[in-house]
Write a protein that holds these residues in place. Structure first.
Motif: not given
Ligand SMILES: O=C(O)CCC(=O)C(=O)O
Length: 301
Positions: A78, A220, A118, A229, A218
């Motif tokens: 990140r 991933s 990210n 990505r 959410h």
């Molecule tokens: O990068 C991602 O897949 C999710 C990121 C996310 O939800 C966050 O950084 O809060």
């Protein structure tokens, strides 16, 4: 602002149906929202960040490095507060068609909160566990959202963002473990009760936009593909949504009104929100926290 108030304004770029769907389901996917010129500018700016990262051997407040990062083969997790690192990112957030899209979902007066990029590097880019954004940066109301921008195509194997339609209308979950350590993720017993079979993976071609409300559950999966990505994330709110804890990702643009005017009255949602640890002493990244790297911050006593 309430959803009804927001919906009463004429839309700028979204259809009324898309706006209603966002309020109903808590998320939106808009495929190919960016034109080629914006994609090119943003990709060049990302390449400059990757170049800078070659000089780093350990993570700091801005660059969060994956294990195995070297000057020859950079592996970034990140870049925090990405809008502070290059004006291209800020211009995209505050002075592009994206700003108009956000106004369609939070109302005409729009405020900036934070940003990050990210990466999810090819072959191993880490998972992000199920969580909500609201406990990381609670506001007085829920007109707060995160917009993701896919800078390259994102398919199922690349760890696309996943959401659970309607979960933003449910509770805010505990993001501390049984010992009151902040984990930045839902507890297993809460995850087991979620309708995970209804989760939607937000895949899309380069230039697609994802939006999720800050109460949305959410996460991933890891990136299992040979393609990166990079997902550019901006957090914005209605001008009348006031944060009441320290911003984990400090930024020179904090609470800047990027469209319309500042609020005179704060709007309050009566539902409770979780208080995060005091971030004034520093913050690393959701990846580092969820993986338990470093000391786990504690709840206030
Ligand atoms: O990068 C991602 O897949 C999710 C990121 C996310 O939800 C966050 O950084 O809060």
């Amino acid at each position: 602002m309430t959803p009804d108030q927001i919906l009463s304004f004429k839309p700028n770029v979204l259809t009324q149906k898309q706006r209603e769907s966002y309020f109903e389901n808590g998320y939106l996917l808009v495929e190919r929202f960016l034109d080629d010129a914006w994609l090119k500018r943003l990709r060049a700016a990302v390449a400059r960040q990757v170049e800078h990262s070659r000089a780093y051997t350990q993570s700091d407040a801005i660059f969060d490095l994956e294990p195995g990062h070297t000057a020859e083969t950079p592996r970034l997790r990140r870049v925090s507060s990405i809008n502070d690192q290059d004006t291209v990112f800020w211009d995209y957030c505050a002075k592009s068609p994206l700003t108009e899209l956000i106004a369609d979902l939070v109302g005409p007066d729009v405020k900036f909160h934070q940003s990050k990029l990210n990466f999810k590097w090819a072959k191993g880019g880490a998972e992000v566990k199920w969580h909500q954004d609201a406990p990381f940066f609670p506001h007085t109301n829920d007109a707060v959202l995160t917009v993701g921008t896919y800078l390259h195509d994102c398919g199922m194997d690349q760890g696309p963002l996943k959401v659970i339609p309607g979960a933003h209308r449910g509770p805010i979950y505990d993001h501390y473990d049984a010992q009151e350590n902040w984990t930045g993720a839902l507890r297993n017993e809460d995850i087991e009760r979620l309708p995970l079979e209804r989760a939607v993976a937000l895949c899309g071609p380069a230039g697609s936009i994802t939006v999720h409300n800050y109460r949305m559950v959410h996460g991933s999966e890891p990136n299992r593909s040979d393609l990166g990505r990079p997902l550019l994330l901006n957090v914005l709110s209605a001008a009348d949504a006031m944060p009441y804890t320290y911003n984990p990702l400090s930024t020179r643009y904090y609470q800047q009104v990027i469209r319309g005017k500042p609020a005179k009255w704060a709007h309050h949602d009566p539902r409770p929100n979780l208080i995060p640890p005091d971030w004034s002493g520093g913050y690393t990244s959701i990846f580092a926290i969820q993986k338990g790297e470093g000391d786990k911050p504690k709840a206030a006593e």
